[in-house]
Design a protein around this motif. Structure first.
Motif, PDB file in Angstrom:
ATOM      1  N   VAL A 187      40.756  -0.043 -35.626  1.00 25.85           N
ATOM      2  CA  VAL A 187      40.849  -1.028 -34.545  1.00 25.85           C
ATOM      3  C   VAL A 187      41.253  -0.370 -33.230  1.00 25.85           C
ATOM      4  O   VAL A 187      40.628  -0.578 -32.187  1.00 25.85           O
ATOM      5  N   ASN A 188      42.292   0.445 -33.257  1.00 23.50           N
ATOM      6  CA  ASN A 188      42.878   0.957 -32.021  1.00 23.50           C
ATOM      7  C   ASN A 188      42.175   2.188 -31.453  1.00 23.50           C
ATOM      8  O   ASN A 188      42.262   2.439 -30.248  1.00 23.50           O
ATOM      9  N   VAL A 189      41.519   2.955 -32.313  1.00 23.70           N
ATOM     10  CA  VAL A 189      40.930   4.220 -31.854  1.00 23.70           C
ATOM     11  C   VAL A 189      39.404   4.245 -32.016  1.00 23.70           C
ATOM     12  O   VAL A 189      38.672   4.430 -31.047  1.00 23.70           O
ATOM     13  N   THR A 190      38.930   4.040 -33.252  1.00 24.63           N
ATOM     14  CA  THR A 190      37.495   4.202 -33.507  1.00 24.63           C
ATOM     15  C   THR A 190      36.653   3.217 -32.710  1.00 24.63           C
ATOM     16  O   THR A 190      35.548   3.550 -32.255  1.00 24.63           O
ATOM     17  N   SER A 191      37.152   2.002 -32.516  1.00 26.69           N
ATOM     18  CA  SER A 191      36.387   1.026 -31.731  1.00 26.69           C
ATOM     19  C   SER A 191      36.118   1.551 -30.328  1.00 26.69           C
ATOM     20  O   SER A 191      35.008   1.445 -29.807  1.00 26.69           O
ATOM     21  N   GLY A 192      37.136   2.137 -29.705  1.00 29.54           N
ATOM     22  CA  GLY A 192      36.967   2.681 -28.356  1.00 29.54           C
ATOM     23  C   GLY A 192      36.048   3.886 -28.330  1.00 29.54           C
ATOM     24  O   GLY A 192      35.298   4.090 -27.368  1.00 29.54           O
ATOM     25  N   ILE A 193      36.108   4.700 -29.384  1.00 28.92           N
ATOM     26  CA  ILE A 193      35.196   5.844 -29.482  1.00 28.92           C
ATOM     27  C   ILE A 193      33.757   5.356 -29.525  1.00 28.92           C
ATOM     28  O   ILE A 193      32.890   5.816 -28.771  1.00 28.92           O
ATOM     29  N   ARG A 194      33.513   4.419 -30.417  1.00 28.67           N
ATOM     30  CA  ARG A 194      32.144   3.932 -30.647  1.00 28.67           C
ATOM     31  C   ARG A 194      31.563   3.276 -29.392  1.00 28.67           C
ATOM     32  O   ARG A 194      30.420   3.545 -29.006  1.00 28.67           O
ATOM     33  N   ILE A 195      32.356   2.432 -28.751  1.00 30.73           N
ATOM     34  CA  ILE A 195      31.846   1.680 -27.601  1.00 30.73           C
ATOM     35  C   ILE A 195      31.691   2.580 -26.374  1.00 30.73           C
ATOM     36  O   ILE A 195      30.709   2.476 -25.638  1.00 30.73           O
ATOM     37  N   SER A 196      32.630   3.488 -26.173  1.00 31.52           N
ATOM     38  CA  SER A 196      32.517   4.428 -25.049  1.00 31.52           C
ATOM     39  C   SER A 196      31.307   5.343 -25.229  1.00 31.52           C
ATOM     40  O   SER A 196      30.600   5.653 -24.267  1.00 31.52           O
ATOM     41  N   ARG A 197      31.080   5.776 -26.451  1.00 28.98           N
ATOM     42  CA  ARG A 197      29.940   6.660 -26.739  1.00 28.98           C
ATOM     43  C   ARG A 197      28.614   5.986 -26.398  1.00 28.98           C
ATOM     44  O   ARG A 197      27.662   6.641 -25.967  1.00 28.98           O
ATOM     45  N   HIS A 198      28.584   4.665 -26.548  1.00 32.31           N
ATOM     46  CA  HIS A 198      27.345   3.947 -26.240  1.00 32.31           C
ATOM     47  C   HIS A 198      27.155   3.750 -24.738  1.00 32.31           C
ATOM     48  O   HIS A 198      26.050   3.991 -24.221  1.00 32.31           O
ATOM     49  N   TYR A 199      28.207   3.305 -24.033  1.00 32.19           N
ATOM     50  CA  TYR A 199      28.022   2.900 -22.636  1.00 32.19           C
ATOM     51  C   TYR A 199      28.152   4.036 -21.623  1.00 32.19           C
ATOM     52  O   TYR A 199      27.586   3.953 -20.527  1.00 32.19           O
ATOM     53  N   MET A 200      28.866   5.090 -21.957  1.00 28.00           N
ATOM     54  CA  MET A 200      29.105   6.125 -20.952  1.00 28.00           C
ATOM     55  C   MET A 200      27.851   6.884 -20.508  1.00 28.00           C
ATOM     56  O   MET A 200      27.740   7.220 -19.320  1.00 28.00           O
ATOM     57  N   PRO A 201      26.908   7.193 -21.405  1.00 30.19           N
ATOM     58  CA  PRO A 201      25.735   7.930 -20.924  1.00 30.19           C
ATOM     59  C   PRO A 201      24.990   7.225 -19.786  1.00 30.19           C
ATOM     60  O   PRO A 201      24.544   7.881 -18.829  1.00 30.19           O
ATOM     61  N   GLU A 202      24.841   5.906 -19.868  1.00 27.42           N
ATOM     62  CA  GLU A 202      24.171   5.193 -18.783  1.00 27.42           C
ATOM     63  C   GLU A 202      25.013   5.225 -17.509  1.00 27.42           C
ATOM     64  O   GLU A 202      24.470   5.357 -16.404  1.00 27.42           O
TER      65      GLU A 202
END
Length: 264
Positions: free
Chosen positions: A112-127
């Motif tokens: 909840v506290n770490v992996t969620s942020g990893i996953r979502i940042s990995r998706h949106y940051m490239p754009e």
């Protein structure tokens, strides 16, 4: 000084109440279109209505789903493929002795506290990087610096968020995308209010009095000697999300009332 986010889309995870809702509200008031997230349709709809009431000129949408789960995150990406401001606020906390904690509880906290942020940042940051503009903000905690003895798994995950944000800031160096952490201290969020209300039932003490007494007793290094409001934390988030914060990245920005006894 005007914090103008007109034309930007913000996604705030875990934002149907508390700091997340206050952050989403602040961003909407700055002109950003916002996506509200929570696990229950009723609370998400209520939050969306509340923001639309105070910021009627922006687009406010809700997304119902547990973003600690990969399936829900994929649904979010399909529904909202673009994001300019990502606030990784989703998080849980609990008090429990380390020696009584289980593997399953540790895995839940990390998910909840770490992996969620990893996953979502990995998706949106490239754009964001391709557009040469973006803001990623992790809502960590002063507990990431002052690990509480009775909340070790919480503090550990909040430290991990600080490392993640710092690393991502370096990864995005020179791109126009900034990544920062905001570190609240004891804050009078909905969850804290509910907890305190139960503890003061039958007394003449107010929630604010009880919360401030907790800070003085358990966080004696606090300089403000009280809990913060969710709006005070949201003010920092709104600034970091704005174009005015363009020279601030890789930072751990404390909104904890001076609890961390450091000049750094």
């Amino acid at each position: 000084m005007k914090l103008d986010l007109s034309g930007k889309r913000a996604i705030v995870t875990g934002s149907s109440a508390g700091i997340g809702l206050a952050a989403a509200t602040a961003l909407a008031k700055c002109g950003a279109d916002v996506v509200i997230n929570g696990r229950k349709a009723e609370t998400v709809e209520k939050a969306v209505a509340a923001i639309r009431h105070v910021a009627p000129s922006v687009d406010v949408q809700g997304f119902v789903g547990d973003l600690s789960k990969a399936e829900a995150a994929e649904e979010l990406f399909a529904t909202h493929p673009s994001c300019d401001v990502l606030v990784n606020n989703l998080g849980i906390y609990a008090w429990k002795d380390f020696f009584e904690s289980t593997d399953d509880e540790w895995e839940e906290f990390v998910s909840v506290n770490v992996t969620s942020g990893i996953r979502i940042s990995r998706h949106y940051m490239p754009e964001m990087i391709s557009k040469a503009w973006g803001r990623v903000i992790f809502i960590s905690s002063e507990s990431g610096l002052n690990i509480p003895a009775d909340m070790i798994f919480y503090g550990t995950t909040k430290t991990a968020q600080l490392a993640l944000a710092r690393g991502l800031a370096k990864r995005a160096a020179g791109t126009g995308v900034t990544v920062n952490s905001v570190l609240p201290g004891p804050t009078l969020s909905d969850g804290v209010v509910s907890m305190i209300e139960g503890s003061i039932a039958g007394t003449d003490q107010t929630v604010q009095q009880a919360a401030d007494a907790f800070v003085k007793a358990n966080r004696p290094s606090s300089i403000i000697q009280r809990t913060a409001s969710v709006e005070e934390v949201a003010n920092m988030i709104a600034y970091v999300a704005s174009p005015l914060s363009s020279a601030t990245t890789g930072a751990a920005l404390r909104v904890e009332g001076g609890i961390v006894d450091s000049i750094g």
